[in-house]
Design an enzyme around this catalytic site. Structure first.
Site, PDB file in Angstrom:
ATOM      1  N   GLU A 229      -1.850   2.752  -2.498  1.00 17.25           N
ATOM      2  CA  GLU A 229      -3.201   2.968  -2.007  1.00 17.25           C
ATOM      3  C   GLU A 229      -3.254   4.405  -1.495  1.00 17.25           C
ATOM      4  OE1 GLU A 229      -6.237   1.223   1.378  1.00 17.25           O
ATOM      5  OE2 GLU A 229      -4.401   0.117   0.954  1.00 17.25           O
TER       6      GLU A 229
ATOM      7  N   ARG B 232      10.956  -5.569   1.305  1.00 12.65           N
ATOM      8  CA  ARG B 232      10.615  -4.179   1.561  1.00 12.65           C
ATOM      9  C   ARG B 232      11.760  -3.492   2.280  1.00 12.65           C
ATOM     10  NH1 ARG B 232       6.184  -2.218   4.091  1.00 12.65           N
ATOM     11  NH2 ARG B 232       4.889  -3.670   2.941  1.00 12.65           N
TER      12      ARG B 232
ATOM     13  N   LYS C  85       2.156   3.226   7.096  1.00 13.51           N
ATOM     14  CA  LYS C  85       1.335   4.425   6.965  1.00 13.51           C
ATOM     15  C   LYS C  85       0.433   4.609   8.177  1.00 13.51           C
ATOM     16  CE  LYS C  85       0.209   3.453   2.646  1.00 13.51           C
ATOM     17  NZ  LYS C  85      -0.321   3.461   1.272  1.00 13.51           N
TER      18      LYS C  85
HETATM   19  P1  ATP Z   1       2.584   0.504   4.449  1.00 12.07           P
HETATM   20  O1  ATP Z   1       2.702  -0.953   4.796  1.00 12.07           O
HETATM   21  O2  ATP Z   1       3.774   1.311   4.753  1.00 12.07           O
HETATM   22  O3  ATP Z   1       1.340   1.132   4.939  1.00 12.07           O
HETATM   23  P2  ATP Z   1       1.593  -0.297   1.926  1.00 12.07           P
HETATM   24  O4  ATP Z   1       2.346  -1.441   1.378  1.00 12.07           O
HETATM   25  O5  ATP Z   1       0.267  -0.543   2.511  1.00 12.07           O
HETATM   26  O6  ATP Z   1       2.543   0.525   2.882  1.00 12.07           O
HETATM   27  P3  ATP Z   1       0.847   0.732  -0.612  1.00 12.07           P
HETATM   28  O7  ATP Z   1       0.287   2.062  -0.899  1.00 12.07           O
HETATM   29  O8  ATP Z   1      -0.028  -0.446  -0.736  1.00 12.07           O
HETATM   30  O9  ATP Z   1       1.431   0.826   0.848  1.00 12.07           O
HETATM   31  O10 ATP Z   1       2.195   0.512  -1.399  1.00 12.07           O
HETATM   32  C1  ATP Z   1       2.416   0.863  -2.735  1.00 12.07           C
HETATM   33  C2  ATP Z   1       3.614   0.113  -3.244  1.00 12.07           C
HETATM   34  O11 ATP Z   1       4.763   0.444  -2.476  1.00 12.07           O
HETATM   35  C3  ATP Z   1       3.420  -1.375  -3.128  1.00 12.07           C
HETATM   36  O12 ATP Z   1       3.854  -1.982  -4.310  1.00 12.07           O
HETATM   37  C4  ATP Z   1       4.274  -1.767  -1.967  1.00 12.07           C
HETATM   38  O13 ATP Z   1       4.751  -3.069  -2.093  1.00 12.07           O
HETATM   39  C5  ATP Z   1       5.402  -0.721  -2.014  1.00 12.07           C
HETATM   40  N1  ATP Z   1       5.963  -0.515  -0.689  1.00 12.07           N
HETATM   41  C6  ATP Z   1       5.310  -0.133   0.421  1.00 12.07           C
HETATM   42  N2  ATP Z   1       6.141  -0.081   1.478  1.00 12.07           N
HETATM   43  C7  ATP Z   1       7.364  -0.427   1.013  1.00 12.07           C
HETATM   44  C8  ATP Z   1       8.664  -0.574   1.609  1.00 12.07           C
HETATM   45  N3  ATP Z   1       8.862  -0.341   2.907  1.00 12.07           N
HETATM   46  N4  ATP Z   1       9.686  -0.936   0.817  1.00 12.07           N
HETATM   47  C9  ATP Z   1       9.501  -1.162  -0.496  1.00 12.07           C
HETATM   48  N5  ATP Z   1       8.323  -1.049  -1.114  1.00 12.07           N
HETATM   49  C10 ATP Z   1       7.259  -0.688  -0.382  1.00 12.07           C
HETATM   50 MG    MG Z   2      -1.015  -1.791   1.028  1.00 15.56          MG
END
Ligand code: ATP
Ligand code: MG
Length: 562
Positions: free
Chosen positions: A38, A266, A276
């Site tokens: 995102e 994760r 984020k």
């Molecule tokens: P955050 O929770 O850190 O804000 P998010 O999951 O909202 O991150 P996205 O931009 O939606 O961030 O994530 C893009 C991809 O990265 C998704 O497929 C998500 O599952 C993966 N991802 C995000 N954080 C992690 C993590 N800590 N470890 C592994 N994969 C991750």
């Molecule tokens: Mg997300």
């Protein structure tokens, strides 16, 4: 492609699934993954794990991996983030399939499918406010309450949904919901919201839409539109999987191609916050100097700090993929960069906290060249010459007036070797009015020159040094962990900001470097001998050199905690 028998043991659980799918020729044996960020922040090391996994699997199975921006949320997304994400993925060394994709490119198709669901009696417009809808969802053990609008006639739903699209209703006044099961034990199946009204400009579609699809509705359909076969996401989406499949079931025929969602754990890192939102807080509150502050766990921050793509990929390999959440020691990330830099970083002489040393029996105005090898780990790296003379700088903490027993560095009446040069004897020293040492006076023995001298006395300590007249000035930024708690975000009653490490940045402005370093360029990496790995900062310029410490040579934290 099949993995030879001998490698099968080392397959992770996702690879096992993929190889089974290839064997049964599911989806014509294609492997097509995607990385779906995102664009509401910079990527962090957790995303790097996901990138390495998705792009890595595509590489391994000669498949494809899409970069897809999940831009269904117009108010939080910005072009700056889109650009930074592309840069980071490329920097890590991956190439996406075709052009980057955007979920917003599918808004028309998603809308058409929503109409289809309404026509099938599988979706309805609900006029209730969001709070009421939430209350009616019930609890995992108590079924939800059906909305009074649940059984609206199809025609009315179509009219209302079209009017929602035309922007005739205010934000929050209506939603489109899937009609599934208000008594389902899975809360996500209790008539989840598919569309909400949002009169907001979108970074790509402008003001075309006043309704926006929810993640759950958009994600699986986007996967389908792109021909994704294996849709990898983190564990918290496991409970969303029945919904992912339910939406696909509405548009896909039995037995034809369909994407499959697979969840993995994760990445959590000790001493680090990863969400984020929290990273944005650090930026907004000025705790750090932007998303690429070298203390940030963002890819941009790690890059500026001196991490290499190879070190991050090696780290991702090392941690692997698991089905259960766990926390990885941040020391493992630091180990990975140390391991890579040890192989590639030229060794140089740099004194971070200098004190003057005068060799009183060395001829004034004489200098000589000392040959030093550039990297003992890399025979190709060759050697260089640096000047040696009567006045030098050494590290302030390599000298003690009154040393403890096991201090093998310099002290009054003690001897040490100056790296690559001579053995010196400390005769005296001077201090200022505060008792700080200002100059150390030594004598040297010309017969003790490293390698070639006729006398090679055994001395316990070898110090690094820089010749004073030819030394280059630099600013050195000593970065340390941003938090001094192992799990800063894991405290119920305390904010993560309470665990900031007050010493996460120390700036040393009077550093002395060997002359060769006068014309380094941003991003170049070195080992400052005996100190650590350093990287030239992006703001560095001739006349004002700036180096960032990537990592100390050794893991001081482990030592401290033992
Ligand atoms: P955050 O929770 O850190 O804000 P998010 O999951 O909202 O991150 P996205 O931009 O939606 O961030 O994530 C893009 C991809 O990265 C998704 O497929 C998500 O599952 C993966 N991802 C995000 N954080 C992690 C993590 N800590 N470890 C592994 N994969 C991750
Ligand atoms: Mg997300």
């Amino acid at each position: 492609m099949e993995t030879p028998e001998k490698d099968k043991k080392s397959l992770n659980f996702i690879e096992t699934i993929i190889e089974e799918d290839i064997q049964t020729r599911k989806n014509e044996a294609r492997v097509h993954t995607r990385f779906p960020p995102e664009p509401n922040g910079y990527l962090h090391i957790g995303h790097a794990k996901s990138i390495c996994l998705n792009f890595g699997l595509a590489e391994k199975y000669q498949g494809k991996c899409n970069l897809r921006f999940d831009d269904t949320n117009p108010t939080k997304e910005e072009m700056e983030y889109v650009d930074s994400i592309k840069e980071d993925v490329q920097w890590l060394g991956f190439e996406w399939n075709e052009e980057p994709f955007f979920a917003s490119d599918y808004f028309d198709q998603l809308y058409e499918w929503a109409i289809l669901l309404i026509k099938k009696g599988k979706a309805y417009v609900d006029d209730q406010p969001q709070e009421l809808i939430s209350q009616q969802r019930g609890t995992p053990t108590r079924p939800g309450i059906e909305s009074p609008f649940r059984n609206r006639p199809v025609e009315q739903n179509l009219d209302l949904f079209e009017a929602m699209k035309r922007g005739e209703f205010p934000n929050g006044s209506k939603v489109l919901r899937a009609k599934i099961d208000m008594a389902s034990p899975n809360m996500h199946m209790r008539d989840p919201v598919m569309y909400r009204i949002l009169h907001a400009d979108h970074h790509r579609t402008g003001n075309k839409w006043s309704i926006y699809p929810m993640y759950d509705y958009a994600h699986g359909q986007s996967d389908y539109l792109e021909g994704i076969t294996h849709s990898l996401c983190t564990l918290e989406f496991e409970v969303h999987r029945p919904l992912y499949d339910w939406f696909l079931n509405q548009i896909i025929e039995e037995g034809s191609y369909r994407p499959r969602q697979i969840e993995f754990a994760r990445l959590n890192l000790s001493y680090t916050v990863m969400s984020k939102r929290k990273l944005l807080d650090l930026v907004k509150n000025g705790v750090v100097n932007g998303w690429d502050d070298p203390r940030m766990p963002t890819i941009a921050g790690l890059r500026r700090r001196g991490y290499t793509p190879a070190s991050i990929r090696a780290f991702a390999d090392r941690i692997g993929v698991a089905k259960r959440d766990n926390t990885i020691d941040v020391g493992l990330l630091e180990f990975s960069v140390r391991e890579d830099l040890n192989k590639i970083a030229p060794r140089v002489m740099a004194v971070v906290d200098p004190v003057k040393l005068v060799i009183t029996n060395y001829p004034e105005n004489q200098t000589e060249a000392i040959e030093l090898i550039n990297n003992p780990e890399d025979p190709e790296a060759g050697s260089r010459e640096i000047p040696f003379g009567r006045e030098l700088y050494i590290e302030r903490d390599d000298f003690m007036i009154d040393p403890p027993k096991k201090f093998f560095r310099l002290a009054p009446d003690k001897e040490v070797r100056l790296k690559g040069a001579y053995v010196i004897h400390c005769d005296s020293y001077e201090t200022d009015e505060n008792g700080e040492v200002t100059t150390i006076y030594c004598t040297y023995d010309p017969e003790t020159k490293s390698g070639t001298g006729t006398k090679q006395p055994k001395v316990k300590g070898t110090l690094h040094w820089v010749e004073a007249k030819t030394a280059v000035d630099a600013e050195v930024r000593l970065y340390d962990r941003l938090f001094n708690d192992e799990d800063p975000a894991g405290h119920k009653d305390q904010d993560f900001m309470e665990f900031l490490n007050p010493d996460s940045l120390q700036i040393k402005t009077a550093c002395k470097l060997e002359p060769m370093l006068a014309d380094v360029t941003a991003g170049e990496k070195f080992q400052f001998q005996r100190i650590g790995y350093f990287c030239v900062d992006k703001d560095s310029m001739p006349g004002h050199l700036i180096f960032n410490r990537t990592v100390p040579l050794r893991d001081n934290w482990t030592k401290m905690n033992n």
